[in-house]
Design an enzyme around this catalytic site. Structure first.
Site, PDB file in Angstrom:
ATOM      1  N   ASN A 210      24.930 -29.588   8.372  1.00 51.81           N
ATOM      2  CA  ASN A 210      23.496 -29.868   8.259  1.00 51.81           C
ATOM      3  C   ASN A 210      23.293 -31.295   7.769  1.00 51.81           C
ATOM      4  O   ASN A 210      24.270 -32.021   7.545  1.00 51.81           O
ATOM      5  CB  ASN A 210      22.817 -28.843   7.336  1.00 51.81           C
ATOM      6  CG  ASN A 210      23.413 -28.891   5.934  1.00 51.81           C
ATOM      7  OD1 ASN A 210      23.278 -29.877   5.227  1.00 51.81           O
ATOM      8  ND2 ASN A 210      24.103 -27.818   5.560  1.00 51.81           N
ATOM      9  N   PRO A 305      30.085 -16.509   1.536  1.00 51.57           N
ATOM     10  CA  PRO A 305      29.737 -16.018   0.198  1.00 51.57           C
ATOM     11  C   PRO A 305      28.628 -16.873  -0.399  1.00 51.57           C
ATOM     12  O   PRO A 305      28.540 -18.066  -0.108  1.00 51.57           O
ATOM     13  CB  PRO A 305      31.040 -16.194  -0.592  1.00 51.57           C
ATOM     14  CG  PRO A 305      31.830 -17.198   0.153  1.00 51.57           C
ATOM     15  CD  PRO A 305      31.433 -17.102   1.598  1.00 51.57           C
ATOM     16  N   ASP A 306      27.775 -16.252  -1.205  1.00 50.85           N
ATOM     17  CA  ASP A 306      26.720 -17.005  -1.902  1.00 50.85           C
ATOM     18  C   ASP A 306      27.302 -17.469  -3.238  1.00 50.85           C
ATOM     19  O   ASP A 306      27.447 -16.684  -4.180  1.00 50.85           O
ATOM     20  CB  ASP A 306      25.483 -16.121  -2.111  1.00 50.85           C
ATOM     21  CG  ASP A 306      24.299 -16.946  -2.575  1.00 50.85           C
ATOM     22  OD1 ASP A 306      24.490 -17.822  -3.449  1.00 50.85           O
ATOM     23  OD2 ASP A 306      23.189 -16.737  -2.050  1.00 50.85           O
ATOM     24  N   PHE A 323      18.913 -24.852  -6.190  1.00 54.11           N
ATOM     25  CA  PHE A 323      17.953 -25.639  -5.420  1.00 54.11           C
ATOM     26  C   PHE A 323      17.435 -24.750  -4.295  1.00 54.11           C
ATOM     27  O   PHE A 323      18.151 -23.847  -3.827  1.00 54.11           O
ATOM     28  CB  PHE A 323      18.612 -26.894  -4.832  1.00 54.11           C
ATOM     29  CG  PHE A 323      18.558 -28.080  -5.752  1.00 54.11           C
ATOM     30  CD1 PHE A 323      19.269 -28.088  -6.943  1.00 54.11           C
ATOM     31  CD2 PHE A 323      17.798 -29.204  -5.436  1.00 54.11           C
ATOM     32  CE1 PHE A 323      19.220 -29.172  -7.796  1.00 54.11           C
ATOM     33  CE2 PHE A 323      17.744 -30.307  -6.278  1.00 54.11           C
ATOM     34  CZ  PHE A 323      18.445 -30.295  -7.463  1.00 54.11           C
ATOM     35  N   LYS A 337      13.861 -16.952  -4.878  1.00 51.56           N
ATOM     36  CA  LYS A 337      15.317 -17.213  -4.991  1.00 51.56           C
ATOM     37  C   LYS A 337      15.748 -17.201  -6.452  1.00 51.56           C
ATOM     38  O   LYS A 337      16.824 -16.718  -6.793  1.00 51.56           O
ATOM     39  CB  LYS A 337      15.661 -18.570  -4.369  1.00 51.56           C
ATOM     40  CG  LYS A 337      15.931 -18.446  -2.876  1.00 51.56           C
ATOM     41  CD  LYS A 337      16.232 -19.753  -2.206  1.00 51.56           C
ATOM     42  CE  LYS A 337      16.252 -19.519  -0.702  1.00 51.56           C
ATOM     43  NZ  LYS A 337      16.194 -20.710   0.100  1.00 51.56           N
TER      44      LYS A 337
HETATM   45  O1  PMT Z   1      21.715 -34.022  -0.035  1.00 51.82           O
HETATM   46  P1  PMT Z   1      20.357 -34.675   0.085  1.00 51.82           P
HETATM   47  O2  PMT Z   1      20.159 -35.366   1.411  1.00 51.82           O
HETATM   48  O3  PMT Z   1      20.045 -35.555  -1.086  1.00 51.82           O
HETATM   49  O4  PMT Z   1      19.244 -33.507   0.082  1.00 51.82           O
HETATM   50  C1  PMT Z   1      19.052 -32.730  -1.055  1.00 51.82           C
HETATM   51  C2  PMT Z   1      18.863 -31.256  -0.693  1.00 51.82           C
HETATM   52  C3  PMT Z   1      17.624 -31.081   0.167  1.00 51.82           C
HETATM   53  C4  PMT Z   1      20.096 -30.698   0.062  1.00 51.82           C
HETATM   54  C5  PMT Z   1      18.688 -30.502  -2.062  1.00 51.82           C
HETATM   55  O5  PMT Z   1      17.571 -31.008  -2.706  1.00 51.82           O
HETATM   56  C6  PMT Z   1      18.538 -29.007  -1.868  1.00 51.82           C
HETATM   57  O6  PMT Z   1      17.453 -28.474  -1.723  1.00 51.82           O
HETATM   58  N1  PMT Z   1      19.684 -28.258  -1.870  1.00 51.82           N
HETATM   59  C7  PMT Z   1      19.776 -26.807  -1.603  1.00 51.82           C
HETATM   60  C8  PMT Z   1      19.665 -26.594  -0.137  1.00 51.82           C
HETATM   61  C9  PMT Z   1      19.824 -25.161   0.258  1.00 51.82           C
HETATM   62  O7  PMT Z   1      20.694 -24.895   1.007  1.00 51.82           O
HETATM   63  O8  PMT Z   1      19.046 -24.305  -0.304  1.00 51.82           O
HETATM   64  P2  PMT Z   1      19.159 -22.701  -0.027  1.00 51.82           P
HETATM   65  O9  PMT Z   1      17.781 -22.246  -0.217  1.00 51.82           O
HETATM   66  O10 PMT Z   1      19.839 -22.387   1.233  1.00 51.82           O
HETATM   67  O11 PMT Z   1      20.096 -22.218  -1.191  1.00 51.82           O
HETATM   68  C10 PMT Z   1      19.604 -21.833  -2.473  1.00 51.82           C
HETATM   69  C11 PMT Z   1      20.634 -22.105  -3.539  1.00 51.82           C
HETATM   70  O12 PMT Z   1      21.780 -21.302  -3.307  1.00 51.82           O
HETATM   71  C12 PMT Z   1      21.118 -23.537  -3.587  1.00 51.82           C
HETATM   72  O13 PMT Z   1      21.318 -23.855  -4.939  1.00 51.82           O
HETATM   73  C13 PMT Z   1      22.442 -23.497  -2.822  1.00 51.82           C
HETATM   74  O14 PMT Z   1      23.340 -24.502  -3.275  1.00 51.82           O
HETATM   75  C14 PMT Z   1      22.950 -22.107  -3.182  1.00 51.82           C
HETATM   76  N2  PMT Z   1      23.791 -21.487  -2.157  1.00 51.82           N
HETATM   77  C15 PMT Z   1      23.281 -21.196  -0.924  1.00 51.82           C
HETATM   78  C16 PMT Z   1      24.070 -20.553   0.007  1.00 51.82           C
HETATM   79  C17 PMT Z   1      25.402 -20.211  -0.332  1.00 51.82           C
HETATM   80  N3  PMT Z   1      26.187 -19.623   0.542  1.00 51.82           N
HETATM   81  N4  PMT Z   1      25.880 -20.520  -1.536  1.00 51.82           N
HETATM   82  C18 PMT Z   1      25.106 -21.145  -2.463  1.00 51.82           C
HETATM   83  O15 PMT Z   1      25.546 -21.435  -3.575  1.00 51.82           O
END
Ligand code: PMT
Length: 403
Positions: A210, A305-306, A323, A337
């Site tokens: 991504n 895995p999360d 995030f 979340k």
């Molecule tokens: O890298 P940049 O260009 O500076 O951009 C920053 C960003 C937009 C990537 C950052 O600000 C951000 O929002 N990061 C989280 C992006 C994301 O994937 O969010 P999510 O809603 O899918 O995941 C929620 C949380 O679970 C996040 O903390 C993620 O790290 C975590 N996660 C998600 C999936 C997974 N399999 N394992 C995880 O730990």
């Protein structure tokens, strides 16, 4: 908000080949917001002229104890009185010895004796001069007297020898000065962060990823290090250099990221999941490049895995900051979340606002509600996020210990 905004710094340049690096240091400190005034010793002026430092600092350069430009002719007093620190870079073996013995035979040494601000000393000399028992004694004494010694670095020296004694690079020196002034909100804490995208291979050359650049995660890692934390950064593929003071483990896939996080997790106080982790990965990776001639291609995906949910579910879970990158309905999804993954804090952002960019617009969600922050550079937001979770951390860790 520049990290050195409002700071007045005296940069003193003594005699040594590394004086050329001081020119870049002056430029970087100025760029970081500091008002820089240069003191140049006679030895320093043999290597770089005052003209260079005046042009780069935008201020007059001071070379002489008897400089009549000071109305009271007391540059050695007045220069340091409203200064926030004196930074000597490069500091020769000679000036270090003079500082230790309280000699005052030129503007710099007299100013240092008369100062009432912190003294940061960045030595630069030949490796044998650095290892000489006299220098070892002097540096130990300088430390004991409360000066902060920055470096030196090891490596190739101007004399052709290799060893300890190189002046730190200007970027590293500037970072040390910024770190010196940063409030130590996370002193004694260990922080683990994930950053960047993950790359889920389909075959040896293709994969699913991504547009996360890693900028937000790297800015946060740096802010944590500046705040005094021990920082472990587990990073997906990015083009970014590891921030100063941060230990980085580079990974590609979500599975590798999970393993690397679990490996560094023991003893962690704060876990921050900034990485845009791919939710799915190809069920299998082709051993050889898949050929177009094979016709239509179907890739079966299995869930990854999360990572953050797994970390937050542990009995000894650190304070977890997640995030949420959404394209709409940020409040609902981000707070959802936070609750679903049992996180103490979620940083919500709209993908179109910040992903891949230098700046971002974020809202913090915690048990007390939502806290919108103004659009700002990611380095500024990183500092605000650190301040926010640092204020909640002690109470969380106390409650965890009590359980
Ligand atoms: O890298 P940049 O260009 O500076 O951009 C920053 C960003 C937009 C990537 C950052 O600000 C951000 O929002 N990061 C989280 C992006 C994301 O994937 O969010 P999510 O809603 O899918 O995941 C929620 C949380 O679970 C996040 O903390 C993620 O790290 C975590 N996660 C998600 C999936 C997974 N399999 N394992 C995880 O730990």
């Amino acid at each position: 908000m520049n990290p050195l905004e409002g700071k007045k710094l005296i940069v003193a340049v003594t005699g040594g080949v590394a004086a050329y690096k001081a020119a870049e240091l002056v430029r970087l400190l100025g760029k970081a917001g500091a008002d820089v005034h240069v003191v140049l010793t006679r030895g320093g002026a043999r290597f770089v002229t005052a003209v260079t430092f005046q042009a780069l600092s935008g201020n007059p350069v001071w070379e002489d104890l008897w400089d009549a430009r000071m109305p009271n002719n007391m540059a050695h007093i007045d220069l340091s009185r409203d200064a926030d620190a004196i930074v000597i870079a490069p500091a020769s073996a000679d000036v270090i010895a003079k500082l230790v013995h309280g000699l005052a035979d030129d503007l710099l040494t007299t100013m240092c004796l008369a100062r009432d601000c912190p003294l940061l000393v960045a030595p630069a000399m030949n490796r044998q001069m650095w290892e000489h028992p006299a220098t070892r004694r002097n540096v130990a004494c300088l430390n004991a007297d409360g000066a902060v010694v920055l470096g030196p670095d090891a490596g190739e020296q101007a004399c052709g020898e290799t060893g300890l004694g190189r002046l730190l690079e200007p970027e590293a020196l500037c970072e040390q000065v910024i770190g010196f002034f940063a409030p130590k909100l996370l002193a004694g804490r260990k922080v683990v962060l994930t950053a960047g995208p993950t790359f889920e291979a389909i075959d040896p050359v293709r994969g699913i990823t991504n547009i996360s650049s890693g900028k937000m995660g790297y800015a946060l890692a740096l802010a944590c290090a500046r705040a005094g934390a021990q920082v472990e950064l587990v990073s997906g593929p990015t083009g970014l250099a590891a921030p100063a003071g941060v230990h980085r483990t580079a990974v590609n896939s979500a599975l590798q990221m999970r393993d690397a996080v679990l490996a560094v997790l023991p003893g962690t106080d704060v876990f921050v999941g900034v990485a845009a982790v791919a939710d799915y990965a190809p069920a299998s990776v082709a051993e050889h490049k898949i050929k177009k001639t094979q016709g239509e291609m179907v890739v079966t995906l299995t869930p990854n895995p999360d990572i953050i949910a797994e970390v937050a579910a542990r009995d000894d879970a650190p304070f977890c900051v997640g995030f949420a990158a959404e394209s709409q309905d940020l409040d609902r999804y981000a707070e959802g979340k936070r609750q679903a993954k049992k996180l103490q804090l979620v940083v919500g952002n709209l993908v179109q606002d910040g992903m891949g960019r230098d700046d971002n617009q974020i809202i913090l969600y915690d048990a007390a509600g939502r806290h919108p922050l103004p659009r700002a550079h990611k380095s500024v937001l990183a500092q605000l996020i650190v301040e926010h979770f640092a204020s909640l951390l002690a109470a969380y860790l106390e409650a965890r210990t009590g359980v």
